[in-house]
Design an enzyme around this catalytic site. Structure first.
Site, mmCIF file in Angstrom:
data_model
loop_
_atom_site.group_PDB
_atom_site.id
_atom_site.type_symbol
_atom_site.label_atom_id
_atom_site.label_comp_id
_atom_site.label_asym_id
_atom_site.label_seq_id
_atom_site.Cartn_x
_atom_site.Cartn_y
_atom_site.Cartn_z
ATOM 1 C CB VAL A 299 -28.987 37.243 11.545
ATOM 2 C CG1 VAL A 299 -30.267 36.407 11.648
ATOM 3 C CG2 VAL A 299 -27.802 36.316 11.284
ATOM 4 C CE1 TYR A 429 -29.293 32.909 9.790
ATOM 5 C CE2 TYR A 429 -28.687 30.991 8.515
ATOM 6 C CZ TYR A 429 -29.114 32.289 8.562
ATOM 7 O OH TYR A 429 -29.353 32.970 7.394
ATOM 8 C CD GLU A 430 -24.104 34.098 13.453
ATOM 9 O OE1 GLU A 430 -23.725 34.409 14.586
ATOM 10 O OE2 GLU A 430 -23.346 33.620 12.597
ATOM 11 N N GLY A 431 -27.412 31.966 17.062
ATOM 12 C CA GLY A 431 -28.051 32.008 18.368
ATOM 13 C C GLY A 431 -29.548 32.144 18.184
ATOM 14 C CD GLN A 436 -29.352 36.548 19.418
ATOM 15 O OE1 GLN A 436 -28.870 37.646 19.687
ATOM 16 N NE2 GLN A 436 -28.611 35.516 19.075
#
Length: 602
Positions: A299, A429-431, A436
């Site tokens: 990402v 997305y992906e957290g 993060q």
């Protein structure tokens, strides 16, 4: 063609700075060298330019469509995906056992910049397939691996990751998708949303990795298990069987990334959806987390790759567009400011991502356990920065690219407005990037009693000490050391908050802290590269007989290599003088202790 990239900077990072060709001397990567790596880069770039880039605009204009219950991808996707896999691009960094090429992560990441930059929407399909295939290869039984992974890596079947549910976004522990054991398999029932590549016509089958809770297992993340759930069942002989009661009921209509089918999937509407347990029961989240570094690096690459091509397009436009009596707009100081800022972030993010990928390569090749653990710790510390910093700054670069174009940047005739829309999702997305930052501040800083940050601080301090008296970069080195020290003091501030049970304050400033760590790291890497570039530039001046400033400026205007090396030096100086001061300001803000934002009544 709108896709543009600075191949020379990619090569400089890999071969001049990191010297990835030396990995060929290790047992793991034996047989590879600069010639082999260079050929792979050139083939990947050629494929990105000729096969993927032409799909980018049509994927935005047409997007994915639902026709008679089937998701139809933009024209050309199926053919390009087939060629992509036939060229061996899908599993480049995997072992050859099930179809991989055993290439280093650094080389793989560099090629992914090309693929993503050419079309982030198209790249989602092989990206999700690789991630899910790798997870199966790492954690599943040999029978499941043999049944699914070769066809995934070979391009015959695709893959997805199914986590999010309507009531459970970032709070994955709240999922309600259930799994009931029935012999050697489980009956899966539930709904998943926002599933990238969730349904499409690119491949004949899609292998979903689904998080679900086995009946009777604990609530929250501790009770979540992971299952392989094919869209179409696979017979023992490898042929396709009946439908597996997996249905796409909707695809999202999005701001960007329209060629990627973001789907709502239902599993088991007819109580006939079969899944197979991956690894141990209740260990679904731990398996997912072990694969998160790869996903978050990918990402981050999205932010960097789109930033890079947005900048290169803005630069090309500024060299052609005239205003005020035929003056090229690149001559105007404010345009120069926007361009150098775009370049500084783009080059710095590339340096960070390839540096972290190379640490992964070194870790894999390393035999000494202590050194291996140290490398893993530095990767773990910087991964949230790779994901969040690069996606946020990537979006910022596209904003500056649009501004460079002026009114035309807002129009679809030019590519930068699509870049801006496409890349925004990378910070979500992906957290989300806030999560993060919480991972960085709440988990990574305290891990092993602060060892990860101490090792980072030790490395950057060693760099500064070794170059403190450098004739050309003495001031920049001193500035980096000052900011590294302030970052360390800010880290201690968070430690004091933790000891006093004040956990809200570090959360309030977690994003500021992550940005500061990103700025300091980019400054370090850019100046380290600039020192090397400056040495090469001085050698080139001498070889070309450019002894005075006028001759040197002339050479940099006429010679591509001299211009590139001069650009490395100037970009590093600009980053330290004009971007790094933001880190100083953030450290002062965090250390100030103001909690007004926590006490606001909305």
């Amino acid at each position: 063609m709108s896709y543009k990239v600075n191949l020379r900077d990619v090569e400089f990072n890999l071969f001049d700075y990191l010297k990835v060709q030396d990995l060929g001397n290790t047992e793991k990567y034996q047989g590879f060298g600069q010639d082999e790596f260079g050929a792979i880069l050139n083939e990947a770039l050629k494929f990105a330019q000729n096969e993927i880039a032409p799909l980018n605009k049509i994927s935005d204009e047409v997007g994915c469509r639902m026709i008679d219950g089937q998701v139809v991808t933009p024209e050309g996707y199926k053919e390009a995906y087939k060629k992509f896999c036939e060229n061996g691009f899908l599993a480049m960094n995997n072992a050859p056992t099930y179809g991989g090429s055993n290439l280093p992560e650094s080389i793989t990441a560099a090629t992914h910049e090309f693929f993503i930059g050419a079309s982030i929407a198209f790249s989602m399909y092989p990206g999700l397939t690789h991630g899910s295939g790798h997870l199966i290869e790492t954690f599943a039984t040999e029978d499941l691996i043999k049944k699914y992974v070769p066809n995934m890596y070979g391009g015959k079947w695709a893959g997805t990751m199914c986590l999010t549910e309507p009531q459970a976004g970032s709070a994955v522990g709240d999922i309600t998708t259930s799994a009931v054991q029935e012999g050697d398999h489980y009956k899966i029932k539930g709904t998943k949303i926002f599933i990238s590549s969730g349904d499409h016509d690119v491949t004949e089958n899609i292998i979903h990795l689904v998080l679900a809770r086995v009946e009777g297992d604990p609530e929250g993340t501790k009770g979540i298990s992971l299952f392989v759930v094919p869209k179409v069942r696979v017979n023992d002989d490898g042929s396709l069987g009946e439908s597996n009661d997996v249905k796409c009921v909707n695809i999202e209509h999005k701001m960007g990334l329209k060629g990627s089918s973001t789907s709502t999937l239902t599993f088991g509407d007819n109580d006939n959806c079969i899944g197979y347990l991956v690894g141990k029961q209740c260990k679904g989240m731990s398996m997912m987390f072990q694969m998160m570094n790869e996903a978050r690096l990918a990402v981050g690459l999205q932010g960097q790759a789109i930033a890079s091509t947005a900048y290169e397009n803005a630069l090309a436009y500024a060299k052609e567009r005239t205003q005020f009596g035929k003056h090229l707009i690149i001559e105007f100081p404010d345009v120069k400011r926007m361009l150098i800022k775009q370049k500084a972030y783009s080059d710095g993010m590339r340096a960070l991502l390839l540096y972290v990928a190379y640490m992964e390569d070194r870790k894999e090749a390393e035999q000494d356990a202590e050194k291996k653990n140290r490398l893993q710790g530095q990767i773990d510390l910087l991964i949230p920065v790779c994901k969040a910093y690069c996606s946020d700054m990537g979006f910022k670069v596209t904003e500056l690219a649009v501004q460079t174009y002026g009114g035309y940047g807002y129009c679809s005739e030019y590519p930068v407005e699509q870049y801006m829309r496409d890349v925004k999702i990378s910070s979500i997305y992906e957290g989300t990037n806030g999560i993060q930052a919480l991972d960085l501040v709440g988990r990574k800083l305290g891990q092993n009693a602060g060892e990860l940050f101490r090792n980072y601080y030790e490395d950057i301090s060693k760099f500064c000490a070794g170059n403190a008296e450098h004739a050309a970069f003495k001031d920049e080195i001193a500035n980096i050391k000052k900011n590294a020290d302030q970052l360390a003091q800010t880290t201690m501030k968070f430690g004091e908050c933790a000891m006093n049970k004040n956990f809200n304050y570090p959360q309030l400033h977690a994003v500021d802290y992550l940005y500061t760590l990103g700025d300091v790291t980019l400054a370090w890497l850019l100046v380290d590269q600039a020192i090397l570039a400056n040495t090469k530039l001085e050698e080139l001046y001498q070889a070309k007989g450019a002894g005075d400033q006028e001759a040197q400026n002339k050479l940099c205007q006429e010679d591509d290599e001299a211009k590139f090396l001069r650009g490395k030096v100037d970009t590093a100086r600009y980053f330290v003088s004009s971007i790094l001061p933001h880190a100083t300001a953030r450290c002062k803000l965090i250390q100030g202790g103001d909690e007004t934002a926590l006490n606001v009544i909305f």
